[in-house]
Design an enzyme around this catalytic site. Structure first.
Site, mmCIF file in Angstrom:
data_model
loop_
_atom_site.group_PDB
_atom_site.id
_atom_site.type_symbol
_atom_site.label_atom_id
_atom_site.label_comp_id
_atom_site.label_asym_id
_atom_site.label_seq_id
_atom_site.Cartn_x
_atom_site.Cartn_y
_atom_site.Cartn_z
ATOM 1 C CG HIS A 166 -6.018 -1.569 8.686
ATOM 2 N ND1 HIS A 166 -6.044 -0.576 9.628
ATOM 3 C CD2 HIS A 166 -4.735 -1.629 8.260
ATOM 4 C CE1 HIS A 166 -4.824 -0.081 9.778
ATOM 5 N NE2 HIS A 166 -4.004 -0.701 8.950
ATOM 6 C CD GLU A 197 -8.760 1.748 7.485
ATOM 7 O OE1 GLU A 197 -8.798 0.852 8.352
ATOM 8 O OE2 GLU A 197 -8.230 2.851 7.671
ATOM 9 C CG ASP A 239 -0.294 -0.392 2.502
ATOM 10 O OD1 ASP A 239 0.944 -0.430 2.564
ATOM 11 O OD2 ASP A 239 -1.012 -0.663 3.469
HETATM 12 C C1 GLP Z 1 -0.618 0.473 8.505
HETATM 13 C C2 GLP Z 1 -0.340 -0.289 7.205
HETATM 14 C C3 GLP Z 1 -0.561 -1.764 7.365
HETATM 15 C C4 GLP Z 1 0.101 -2.235 8.639
HETATM 16 C C5 GLP Z 1 -0.652 -1.641 9.804
HETATM 17 C C6 GLP Z 1 -0.067 -1.991 11.162
HETATM 18 O O1 GLP Z 1 -1.733 1.287 8.440
HETATM 19 N N1 GLP Z 1 -1.075 0.196 6.100
HETATM 20 O O2 GLP Z 1 -0.063 -2.446 6.217
HETATM 21 O O3 GLP Z 1 0.057 -3.632 8.728
HETATM 22 O O4 GLP Z 1 -0.796 -0.249 9.689
HETATM 23 O O5 GLP Z 1 1.030 -1.188 11.469
HETATM 24 P P1 GLP Z 1 1.960 -1.438 12.702
HETATM 25 O O6 GLP Z 1 2.784 -2.612 12.373
HETATM 26 O O7 GLP Z 1 2.769 -0.176 12.834
HETATM 27 O O8 GLP Z 1 1.083 -1.671 13.884
#
Ligand code: GLP
Length: 253
Positions: A148, A153, A77
């Site tokens: 998500h 989402e 993404d």
């Molecule tokens: C973000 C990304 C995701 C990721 C998620 C968790 O929004 N778009 O791909 O898996 O948040 O992030 P974190 O690992 O910092 O908790």
């Protein structure tokens, strides 16, 4: 003779003593897959969770144990409005944590361009590039606290393929660190692989660490299939594993 139905199989969960142990084990797993197939096509996430994984991969590469010279990568993404060269983009994040330190060929690193003039066209281009690479062999995922995946989402309905999506305030808040902690600076829209793009990967490993992920992990493993928790759709995949530390496993049955 009447055959009894195969026993119901739950998503396979692998538990680790710490986030660091899970990251090291996953790096080892990726290196073994690479050794078995040097042309491996990897799907990669951003976020805090995969940072120790990328650190471990870089360390293995420096010790001569991970050769990425023929591998390809596709990131999940990107924020709309940010070019991959923008320091706040996921592209820059990947450069900083992995790409600058391993021998991936630049033309085999695939990122969504959040600054593309035609965003729908950019999404179609990405899907074509994944197909041209032969599909994703191993998709690594993180998960948001709200369940998500990528930027799919929670919603009444999910989009199958790579698409433009509106971010929830919770997700924008979770990403605010990249934008100097200022929620208002976080883009409202993003590009993301869709759930079908993700579910078409041959193998999926979702990495979740920390107490804040326990609810999402419990829902995706033991809860019903629901677009209100996009990660729950992973139950549709035959070769999916959820790798957790103790804290993220806290809500599991
Ligand atoms: C973000 C990304 C995701 C990721 C998620 C968790 O929004 N778009 O791909 O898996 O948040 O992030 P974190 O690992 O910092 O908790």
């Amino acid at each position: 003779m009447i055959q009894t139905a195969a026993p119901f199989e739950r998503i396979r969960v692998r538990r680790f003593a710490s986030a660091e142990a899970a990251a090291r084990a996953l790096a080892g797993c990726i290196v073994r897959e690479l050794a078995g197939d040097p042309r491996l096509v990897l799907g990669l996430p951003t976020g805090r969770t995969p940072v120790p994984l990328y650190r471990a991969l870089v360390a293995l590469h420096r010790r001569g144990r991970a050769d990425f010279s023929r591998a390809s990568t596709f990131n999940l993404d990107e924020f709309v409005g940010l070019a991959p060269s923008d320091a706040r983009s996921y592209g820059a994040f990947m450069q900083q944590h992995l790409f600058a330190h391993v021998n991936l060929r630049p033309d085999r690193i695939h990122l969504l361009n959040g600054r593309a003039r035609d965003l729908e066209g950019e999404c179609r281009r990405y899907e074509r590039a994944i197909a041209a690479a032969g599909g994703i062999d191993l998709q690594i995922l993180g998960v948001g606290e709200n369940g998500h995946i990528g930027f799919n989402e929670p919603a009444a309905a999910l989009v199958a393929r790579t698409h433009v999506t509106r971010l929830t305030t919770a997700t924008r808040r979770a990403n605010a660190d990249l934008f100097g902690g200022r929620l208002r600076a976080v883009p409202r829209d993003a590009l993301s692989m869709g759930m079908a793009t993700i579910l078409h990967a041959r193998r999926i490993v979702l990495l979740a660490t920390g107490r804040a992920k326990a609810h999402a992990v419990a829902g995706m493993v033991d809860g019903p299939l629901t677009p209100r928790l996009p990660a729950s759709l992973l139950q549709l995949h035959r070769h999916v594993e959820v790798w957790v530390d103790r804290a993220a496993a806290a809500g599991l049955r």
